[in-house]
Motif scaffolding. Sequence first.
Motif, PDB file in Angstrom:
ATOM      1  N   ALA A 272    -116.143  68.351 -70.108  1.00 49.45           N
ATOM      2  CA  ALA A 272    -115.918  69.788 -71.017  1.00 49.45           C
ATOM      3  C   ALA A 272    -114.844  69.694 -71.942  1.00 49.45           C
ATOM      4  CB  ALA A 272    -116.237  70.998 -70.297  1.00 49.45           C
ATOM      5  N   THR A 273    -113.734  69.032 -71.522  1.00 50.26           N
ATOM      6  CA  THR A 273    -112.476  68.953 -72.231  1.00 50.26           C
ATOM      7  C   THR A 273    -112.607  68.056 -73.442  1.00 50.26           C
ATOM      8  OG1 THR A 273    -111.005  69.755 -70.389  1.00 50.26           O
ATOM      9  CG2 THR A 273    -109.883  68.230 -72.305  1.00 50.26           C
ATOM     10  N   ARG A 274    -113.360  66.685 -72.688  1.00 48.04           N
ATOM     11  CA  ARG A 274    -113.581  65.776 -73.851  1.00 48.04           C
ATOM     12  C   ARG A 274    -114.573  66.074 -74.940  1.00 48.04           C
ATOM     13  NH1 ARG A 274    -110.289  61.250 -73.573  1.00 48.04           N
ATOM     14  NH2 ARG A 274    -109.686  60.708 -71.600  1.00 48.04           N
ATOM     15  N   VAL A 275    -115.475  66.741 -74.543  1.00 46.90           N
ATOM     16  CA  VAL A 275    -116.489  67.528 -75.528  1.00 46.90           C
ATOM     17  C   VAL A 275    -115.799  68.190 -76.661  1.00 46.90           C
ATOM     18  CG1 VAL A 275    -118.693  68.748 -75.944  1.00 46.90           C
ATOM     19  CG2 VAL A 275    -118.425  67.240 -74.230  1.00 46.90           C
ATOM     20  N   GLU A 276    -114.975  69.179 -76.181  1.00 40.61           N
ATOM     21  CA  GLU A 276    -114.121  70.165 -76.978  1.00 40.61           C
ATOM     22  C   GLU A 276    -113.284  69.508 -77.918  1.00 40.61           C
ATOM     23  OE1 GLU A 276    -111.944  72.926 -74.842  1.00 40.61           O
ATOM     24  OE2 GLU A 276    -113.730  73.682 -73.856  1.00 40.61           O
ATOM     25  N   LEU A 277    -112.654  68.219 -77.399  1.00 29.22           N
ATOM     26  CA  LEU A 277    -111.844  67.396 -78.371  1.00 29.22           C
ATOM     27  C   LEU A 277    -112.685  66.677 -79.299  1.00 29.22           C
ATOM     28  CD1 LEU A 277    -109.517  65.781 -75.581  1.00 29.22           C
ATOM     29  CD2 LEU A 277    -108.971  67.587 -77.440  1.00 29.22           C
TER      30      LEU A 277
ATOM     31  N   GLN B  94    -120.190  62.676 -67.245  1.00 28.74           N
ATOM     32  CA  GLN B  94    -121.599  63.426 -66.844  1.00 28.74           C
ATOM     33  C   GLN B  94    -122.441  62.591 -67.894  1.00 28.74           C
ATOM     34  OE1 GLN B  94    -120.345  67.801 -67.342  1.00 28.74           O
ATOM     35  NE2 GLN B  94    -121.615  67.759 -65.739  1.00 28.74           N
ATOM     36  N   PRO B  95    -123.154  61.540 -67.471  1.00 30.87           N
ATOM     37  CA  PRO B  95    -124.024  60.907 -68.397  1.00 30.87           C
ATOM     38  C   PRO B  95    -125.229  61.835 -68.877  1.00 30.87           C
ATOM     39  CG  PRO B  95    -123.808  59.880 -66.334  1.00 30.87           C
ATOM     40  CD  PRO B  95    -123.259  61.155 -66.065  1.00 30.87           C
ATOM     41  N   ASN B  96    -125.741  62.696 -68.168  1.00 30.48           N
ATOM     42  CA  ASN B  96    -126.596  63.654 -68.847  1.00 30.48           C
ATOM     43  C   ASN B  96    -126.481  64.908 -69.423  1.00 30.48           C
ATOM     44  OD1 ASN B  96    -128.583  61.550 -68.452  1.00 30.48           O
ATOM     45  ND2 ASN B  96    -129.021  62.558 -66.517  1.00 30.48           N
ATOM     46  N   SER B  97    -124.773  64.956 -70.074  1.00 31.08           N
ATOM     47  CA  SER B  97    -124.380  66.460 -70.528  1.00 31.08           C
ATOM     48  C   SER B  97    -125.129  66.500 -71.749  1.00 31.08           C
ATOM     49  CB  SER B  97    -123.066  66.145 -70.724  1.00 31.08           C
ATOM     50  OG  SER B  97    -122.540  67.166 -71.482  1.00 31.08           O
ATOM     51  N   ARG B  98    -125.654  67.868 -71.677  1.00 27.75           N
ATOM     52  CA  ARG B  98    -126.524  68.245 -73.167  1.00 27.75           C
ATOM     53  C   ARG B  98    -125.602  68.302 -73.997  1.00 27.75           C
ATOM     54  NH1 ARG B  98    -127.809  73.336 -75.082  1.00 27.75           N
ATOM     55  NH2 ARG B  98    -126.375  74.316 -73.764  1.00 27.75           N
ATOM     56  N   GLU B  99    -124.353  69.119 -74.029  1.00 29.83           N
ATOM     57  CA  GLU B  99    -123.293  69.319 -74.819  1.00 29.83           C
ATOM     58  C   GLU B  99    -123.103  67.991 -75.521  1.00 29.83           C
ATOM     59  OE1 GLU B  99    -123.256  70.724 -71.812  1.00 29.83           O
ATOM     60  OE2 GLU B  99    -123.846  72.579 -72.618  1.00 29.83           O
ATOM     61  N   ALA B 100    -122.712  66.839 -74.470  1.00 34.90           N
ATOM     62  CA  ALA B 100    -121.985  65.753 -75.030  1.00 34.90           C
ATOM     63  C   ALA B 100    -123.168  64.851 -75.925  1.00 34.90           C
ATOM     64  CB  ALA B 100    -121.464  64.924 -73.894  1.00 34.90           C
ATOM     65  N   LEU B 101    -124.402  64.962 -75.487  1.00 35.76           N
ATOM     66  CA  LEU B 101    -125.370  64.198 -75.998  1.00 35.76           C
ATOM     67  C   LEU B 101    -125.960  64.796 -77.385  1.00 35.76           C
ATOM     68  CD1 LEU B 101    -127.865  63.247 -72.812  1.00 35.76           C
ATOM     69  CD2 LEU B 101    -126.408  61.630 -74.039  1.00 35.76           C
ATOM     70  N   ASN B 102    -125.853  65.993 -77.210  1.00 38.32           N
ATOM     71  CA  ASN B 102    -126.303  66.627 -78.570  1.00 38.32           C
ATOM     72  C   ASN B 102    -125.050  66.676 -79.709  1.00 38.32           C
ATOM     73  OD1 ASN B 102    -128.099  68.636 -79.959  1.00 38.32           O
ATOM     74  ND2 ASN B 102    -127.817  69.672 -77.842  1.00 38.32           N
ATOM     75  N   LEU B 103    -123.830  66.613 -79.137  1.00 40.83           N
ATOM     76  CA  LEU B 103    -122.839  66.413 -80.388  1.00 40.83           C
ATOM     77  C   LEU B 103    -122.837  64.814 -80.396  1.00 40.83           C
ATOM     78  CD1 LEU B 103    -120.501  67.453 -82.156  1.00 40.83           C
ATOM     79  CD2 LEU B 103    -119.036  67.115 -79.899  1.00 40.83           C
ATOM     80  N   ARG B 104    -123.175  63.780 -79.845  1.00 37.06           N
ATOM     81  CA  ARG B 104    -123.187  62.400 -80.218  1.00 37.06           C
ATOM     82  C   ARG B 104    -124.180  62.175 -81.101  1.00 37.06           C
ATOM     83  NH1 ARG B 104    -126.215  57.972 -78.651  1.00 37.06           N
ATOM     84  NH2 ARG B 104    -125.053  56.281 -78.734  1.00 37.06           N
ATOM     85  N   ALA B 105    -125.559  63.071 -81.010  1.00 37.06           N
ATOM     86  CA  ALA B 105    -126.670  62.746 -82.026  1.00 37.06           C
ATOM     87  C   ALA B 105    -126.053  63.181 -83.320  1.00 37.06           C
ATOM     88  CB  ALA B 105    -127.870  63.420 -81.320  1.00 37.06           C
TER      89      ALA B 105
END
Length: 259
Positions: free
Chosen positions: A42-47, A71-82
Amino acid sequence: MPRALLLVLATILLLGACATQTVRDNEPRTDSDASGAERRAATRVELAAGYFARGQYNVALDELKQALTQQPNSREALNLRALVLAAMGENAAAEEGFQRLLTLYPNDADTLHNRAWFYCQQGKVESALRDFDAAVAQPGYRAVARSWLARGACEMRSLRWADAKQSLARAFELDPGNPAIAYNLAEALLHEGEGERARFYAARVNAVAEQMSAQSLWLATRIEKRLGNAAGVSEWGQRLLRQFPQSAEAQAFSAGRFE
């Protein structure tokens, strides 16, 4: 293309995993229940979101790689990556990312919203509208007004002014205090020849000092010009010159470029 207020249209809801899961059937999870991996992700996604907002796409991708290691299937991280990939012009990879998300999380409203805006930017308006429709139809979706706003902005981009007016009116019903909705609805109404109604919504934006901008003052000026109100044109134009003298809108007013 209208001079719309800066809209955060394609931003995912950065919800920690603990916000949507439960420890027991009737007991919500709290931050203390989250695993170390979840918190680090979560911290990485916020950054990454901060870097994305500043246009530092490569750095954002690096942070997201770290989040997905946790977290390989993180919804937030994958969304932001796209979204980052789309911003970088990696359209095929972005679309593949959204498809993966919808395979992992079928009918996820945030993902549908984000893919809809992605499609809109690609000029695939019909695909965008289908995804917006699907997003707002999801039970429990908490950002319905945001999707109606984004849909209206998409329709404005494709010059579907009548459709945009309807979408933005729906967004306003759901979130009447949102200045971006009121601004864009005023813009759509002005293009549809409904100057008096446009004046009402523009006035709502300009009534609050913190919401006022060169764009909103210029919109009010153009509305008065369309209504044939010379006094109103002068009043709003002078406010624009006083408060935002270096803006492109002030220069347009000084040059008499109203269209």
